[in-house]
Every structure is written in C-alpha cells, then in structure tokens.
Design a protein around this motif. Sequence first.
Motif, mmCIF file in Angstrom:
data_model
loop_
_atom_site.group_PDB
_atom_site.id
_atom_site.type_symbol
_atom_site.label_atom_id
_atom_site.label_comp_id
_atom_site.label_asym_id
_atom_site.label_seq_id
_atom_site.Cartn_x
_atom_site.Cartn_y
_atom_site.Cartn_z
ATOM 1 N N UNK A 1 0.831 -1.212 0.000
ATOM 2 C CA UNK A 1 0.000 0.000 0.000
ATOM 3 C C UNK A 1 0.857 1.250 0.000
ATOM 4 N N UNK A 2 1.931 1.248 0.783
ATOM 5 C CA UNK A 2 2.818 2.408 0.836
ATOM 6 C C UNK A 2 3.450 2.649 -0.532
ATOM 7 N N UNK A 3 3.916 1.584 -1.181
ATOM 8 C CA UNK A 3 4.522 1.714 -2.503
ATOM 9 C C UNK A 3 3.502 2.183 -3.532
ATOM 10 N N UNK A 4 2.275 1.673 -3.431
ATOM 11 C CA UNK A 4 1.220 2.081 -4.361
ATOM 12 C C UNK A 4 0.915 3.568 -4.206
ATOM 13 N N UNK A 5 0.878 4.033 -2.966
ATOM 14 C CA UNK A 5 0.591 5.446 -2.709
ATOM 15 C C UNK A 5 1.697 6.326 -3.280
ATOM 16 N N UNK A 6 2.940 5.919 -3.079
ATOM 17 C CA UNK A 6 4.069 6.683 -3.601
ATOM 18 C C UNK A 6 4.064 6.686 -5.128
ATOM 19 N N UNK A 7 3.707 5.567 -5.724
ATOM 20 C CA UNK A 7 3.627 5.492 -7.179
ATOM 21 C C UNK A 7 2.550 6.443 -7.712
ATOM 22 N N UNK A 8 1.403 6.492 -7.024
ATOM 23 C CA UNK A 8 0.336 7.417 -7.415
ATOM 24 C C UNK A 8 0.824 8.863 -7.317
ATOM 25 N N UNK A 9 1.582 9.172 -6.262
ATOM 26 C CA UNK A 9 2.088 10.533 -6.068
ATOM 27 C C UNK A 9 3.028 10.924 -7.211
ATOM 28 N N UNK A 10 3.938 10.024 -7.581
ATOM 29 C CA UNK A 10 4.874 10.304 -8.667
ATOM 30 C C UNK A 10 4.147 10.474 -9.994
ATOM 31 N N UNK A 11 3.130 9.644 -10.213
ATOM 32 C CA UNK A 11 2.370 9.717 -11.468
ATOM 33 C C UNK A 11 1.665 11.065 -11.600
ATOM 34 N N UNK A 12 1.069 11.535 -10.495
ATOM 35 C CA UNK A 12 0.370 12.825 -10.524
ATOM 36 C C UNK A 12 1.360 13.965 -10.747
ATOM 37 N N UNK A 13 2.518 13.909 -10.100
ATOM 38 C CA UNK A 13 3.527 14.956 -10.274
ATOM 39 C C UNK A 13 3.975 15.036 -11.726
ATOM 40 N N UNK B 1 -5.588 19.411 -21.303
ATOM 41 C CA UNK B 1 -5.443 18.572 -20.116
ATOM 42 C C UNK B 1 -5.530 19.457 -18.894
ATOM 43 N N UNK B 2 -5.992 18.885 -17.831
ATOM 44 C CA UNK B 2 -6.096 19.629 -16.574
ATOM 45 C C UNK B 2 -5.234 18.934 -15.538
ATOM 46 N N UNK B 3 -4.808 19.717 -14.582
ATOM 47 C CA UNK B 3 -3.996 19.147 -13.515
ATOM 48 C C UNK B 3 -4.841 18.245 -12.624
ATOM 49 N N UNK B 4 -4.189 17.214 -12.110
ATOM 50 C CA UNK B 4 -4.833 16.318 -11.153
ATOM 51 C C UNK B 4 -4.547 16.807 -9.745
ATOM 52 N N UNK B 5 -5.478 16.488 -8.855
ATOM 53 C CA UNK B 5 -5.249 16.816 -7.448
ATOM 54 C C UNK B 5 -4.033 16.055 -6.947
ATOM 55 N N UNK B 6 -3.201 16.749 -6.191
ATOM 56 C CA UNK B 6 -2.003 16.094 -5.681
ATOM 57 C C UNK B 6 -2.379 15.011 -4.672
ATOM 58 N N UNK B 7 -1.523 14.013 -4.572
ATOM 59 C CA UNK B 7 -1.706 12.978 -3.554
ATOM 60 C C UNK B 7 -1.103 13.500 -2.262
#
Length: 730
Positions: free
Chosen positions: A568-580, A604-610
């Motif tokens: 879960x921690x790795x998935x969350x970090x991956x989501x954060x990097x993808x949004x950035x 395209x529009x910006x995504x909400x940051x994680x």
Amino acid sequence: MKPILTSLFLLSFYLGLSQNTIIGFSPENATKELELEKSFEEKLSATNLDKWMQQMAAEPHWVGTEYGEKNAKWIQGLFKSWGYDAKIETYDILFPYPTERVLELTGPTSYKAKLTAVPVEGDPYTAQGEALLPSYNAFSIDGDVEAELVFVNYGIPKDYEELEKLGISVEGKIVIAKYQGSWRGIKPKLAAEKGAIGCIIYSDPEDDGYGQGDVYPKGAYKNKTGVQRGSVMDMPTYPGDVLTPGYGATKDVKRLDRKDAPTITKIPVLPISYEDAQPLLEALEGTVAPESWRGGLPITYHIGPGPAKVHLKLAFDWKLVPAHNVIATLKGSEFPDQWVMRGNHHDAWVHGANDPVSGMVALMEEARAVGELAKKGQKPKRTIVYCAWDAEEPGLIGSTEWVEDHQKELQEKVVAYINTDGNARGFLGVGGSHSLQAMVGEVAGTITDPQTQVSVKERRIAANMVNGGDDSFDLYALGSGSDYTPFLQHAGIAALNLGFGGESGGGEYHTIYDTYPHYKRFKDPEFAYGVALANTAGLITLRLANADIIPLNFDQWHSTVSGYLDEIIKETESMRKEVKLHNKLVDQNAYQLAADPTKEYKKAVKKDIVPFIDFSPLQNELVALKESIDTFQGFDTSKLSKEKKEELNEKLMQAERMLISEKGLPRRPWFKHQIYAPGFYTGYGVKTLPGVREAIEQKNWKEAQEQIKVLTATFSNFNNYLQDLNKSIQ
C-alpha cells in the motif's frame, strides 16, 4: 529445471528429518497422531466418492427443489450411520425463479435469442428438458427495457476508464460484457452506476469456448449454446439472504421489503451464450474495440453505441424457499466445547457434479473415516462439526444465515473453519488465515500427489517456481466466493479454503453440462484427487482437533501483513509520482502554447495532488507486534501444566476475533475483518487491509487517514491480546 529439482530434494530431506515432529503436539502425542493419520488415510476409498457423486448429481438440485431436500436428508442419514449427531437446520430465504426471459435485436436487423443450451450425445443428463434450471442471473431485478447496445469488454472499472477516454457513454444504454475479468455481479453494478439501463453477459469463446480447446461433447470446453448461470447479488455489500442482513432468516423473523433490499441489482441482467451474443455484437458499429478487448468470434468487434438496438425483458417469481443445512457433530472426548468446523455446500445450479459435489463427496468420505476411527475408540479430543450447506450458489445464503443465527456461540467455541468446494485434477491451492500457514504447510508435506508421487506441497512449490515464484509454500488471502466468508469476515473465525485444480480446464461451470459424465471424462476420472482432498482436509481437521496447543504461528502472519502494508505504501508513492509527472507535463504544454499560440496541444487539466499519508502509526504497531510475537513463539509450551495449556488454548481460539472491528468496513458494516475482505469492485477478489487500501485506490484521502486509525487500533488490540497471553503462560 535443475534448481527446482535441487530445491525439491532439499525440501524432501528436511521434511524427512522433521517427520516425527508436529506443530502443537508433544513428541509422545505426535507419534500417536501420526499413527492415527495413517489409519485414517488407509480408510479412504475412491469408490465411495464415485458412487455418491452419481447419487447426488443424478438430478438438478438448486435450493428449494425436492431433489435438493432429498440430498440433504440422504446426507443426514449417512452421517447418522457413521456415528454423528446429525440434524437439518432450515432457513426460509428469498430466491427468484425466472418466469420470463426475452432478448431480441430490434434494429438495424432482427434476431431473437434462443436462450437454450442443447443436449449433447453421450450425456443423458443434459436432455432432462424442463427439469433443467433456465439460464439466468439470480437477484437481477425484473425489467422491460429497450435501448442501443454498447460493448464494454469485461465491464470492470478500467474498461469504463477506456470508454471515457474514447468519449463513449453508456447512459441510457444496454451494455454487453464478457464473462471473466471479475466476478459477474460487478458488471451490472458498475453499469448501473454509469447510467446503463440493462446488462447482458456472455461467454466469449476465446476465454471460455473453442479458443481454449475442443468443446463439449468432444472436449471439455463450452460449446456455442452453453450459458453460465450465477448470482449477481451485491455480495461485497453483504452475502446471505437479501431480506435479513446480519441476522438469521428464521421462519418468523422480520424481513426487509424487497424494494428496500440493497443487494438486488438496480438494472435487469441476463447471461447468454456466444451463439446468441454474436448477432448482437455483429450489429454494432462505431469505434473498433481496442485489441485487448477483442474476443474469439469471427467478427470485427465494435463498441457502439448502436446502431444495434436490443430489447431485454425479465420477470421472476420471487418467493421464500427452504434452505436445508445438514449439521453433523462428533463430540470431542476432552474438549467438547472447542469446535473444529468443516464445510462444503450441496446445492448446485443444475447437476453440479464438479461444483459442488466433487468437494462434498470428499468431505463425506473424510467424515466417514473419522467416524469409523471414533467407533473404535479413537475419538477426536475436540468436537468436529461437519456441515453440508444449502443455497451457496445464489449468495452463500445457507452458511451465512446459520452463522448469523449462531454467531455468539460460534465466536465462543470455534477453533477454525475448513472449507472446500469444487475439486479436480492438479495442484493443491490453500487460502486462509495466515496464522494457520505453518500447520497447513506441514500437512501438505505429508500428502502424496496421486500423479507425481511427490508431496502435494512439493508439487505446488515446483509449479510456483516454474511460473516465476519462489520456493515457499504460502496461503493466498481469502476474498469471497464460498462458505468461509461468514466465518472469517463476519464472525472473525480463523478459516481455510482448499482444493485441487489446474489440470482440468473446461467450460461446464454453472451450465447444464456440469454432469457426472463430464466430470468422469475430464476432471478426475479415478477420483484420485478427491481422495487427496479428503486426506488433506482430514489431516488438517484432525490436527486442529487433537493438538495439545492449537497450532497457530504468528510469525508468518506478521510477515504477510507487513508485506500488505508495504504494498500500500509503494502504491501510494507510485500514485504521487504519477500525478507529479502528469501535472508537470500539463504545465509544459501550457507554457509552450503561450509561447507559440499557432500550435495545438491536447487539452489537459492538472490532477489533485496525492497528499502526505501518515503510515507511521501502522508501522509502529507492527514493530510492537513483532516483539510480542517473538516472545510468544519463543515459549516452550510443551512444558506448561495441563491447566496452563487449557488456558492458553482458550485464548488462542480468540486470536482471529482480535482482527475484526464491530463497525465494519466503510459503507459495508457486515464485513468486519480488517485484514481480508472481498473488494467493493472486485467481488470475489480479495483486498488486503481493505479499509486503508480501498480508500487510497478511490483517492478518498480523508477516509484513508481515518481507516489507518481504525487499523492501528486493530493492531493495538491484537498486541494487547498477545501481551496478556504471554503473561498468562510465563
């Protein structure tokens, strides 16, 4: 292959060194247990399994049928003859029977679906005519709708994301989805959420037909007229009787009004064959389906919407029917109030030779052998309760109502529940509570695989390694889909689910072709793996029933759960990097567009940051838990007095209960386990640490932090329990 053979040799060597040591037994009692198990294994007979399958699968026996009741009474009689106190406990449950099924293509051409599977030569059971249950999806609503058709691939979340990218909406449309990809009930659930007014599910031949092999009767796979029945009840919300959520469907209990039952679908849904699906898909135009969506039919797969237009009309007879559970008890000689429970369902969608009779006859043979040993003075120390559940197919109803009805007593007395279902030739698979993993692995190392003559554990490991895995024998996490669900995820009782398979593919699942002739030809012709299942489940049951100390190992539980949190921690970090990265590209495009207005860039529009998610409370509690677990695992429990052993066992019985929260999961409080649950959008598929994981997947950051607090409290309670346990045996 050389590394695998080396590993198997070493595994065999170490198993040989430890063969007189059993988890939970003193050396003296281990020797007695091994002698008992040898006697048990010698009593198992494949002939009985074959004979009993012919009896049970002779006629269709879905819940509420006369033959279903006849089977239940026959099973009860056998248990009584083997020395069990056997009774039938009946619940009155809602079950819809189809009275009208119409599906027709109304434009631009016309076609009326046949909705009938054809009998096949050499299998007289497929020619029983009106005795066969019509093909339908139980707990679809009644409906009469007509609209343009849209092909949605498997109808799972990522498919709707693809449709959104293509600018295709299903609002006001009827969708057609392929079976597989997820549990069938997710397809109408998601379609309704997206605004569709009807849902059709078909088996594509690439997944479940001639794309896999020769079709029945030449081969095992689904022919063009075969249709998979099945429930579309919203079981990730709660399983069991739709009108009595959380309490037993006894005769005079107060029931919900059907219109208020949340687990009945919101739109009508019907399963069809690929013969009936082809004209509908052929009439679609519009965007050509992505390559990964295309199936095995000789057509170009288009998405639509339209111009294909279909009319779907469904009506059901909604009535209460009796569900007959057989409960057979063999009282323990020393600890009668500690129960080891073993179950398999007996109802089927039609004949059910594979699902569920192949597992049911293995359970019966196991129980017969245990009963014979008891008659000769070798009674189990703990009480063993064998269960034959009814109404599993429409929604795990028989077992769920029984657990809800007896929940308080079960939580006080049950050591563990061991479940089986369909069974066939191949590899052993076991899922369940990871505190039981060490014991299960030990048992699996003693069972000989009928085909290879190595242990079923060795064969499982070899298969894992061939497929890129390691040399460990691990339990998989349980989602849902069979009768362990109410025990584990509602009542917090340690549970296992096991069976053999992987070398017996076929398309008979929930069709009229799941018959005795089909099973004998393609699944387990000599019932050798039925005997292997009886042996494996039987030894697990006997060890739990006879152990000096209930054989739980929390080391493997801890490493497994820690792994879930790391995921879960790795998935969350991956989501954060993808949004950035996404937002950076949006900024670059905007800058380039401002610098050169003549260029065109995709909007395209910006995504909400994680946001930052604080996982440290969970990590800290797992560290504290490791210390308590190490202390417990370091004890030499064989030196405890009889009184201390009994006190320890009473506490160990409650271990799994520490992992539930009475509030349950968000929006589905019936599911109380904080480690394992079926996913809200995966159905049978498991979500581990579900409260936290699903909140993050759904980008509900506030709920994610709230669920971290809930899970932290669960870990803390478990740690306090272990600390108290450690103090009690010092």
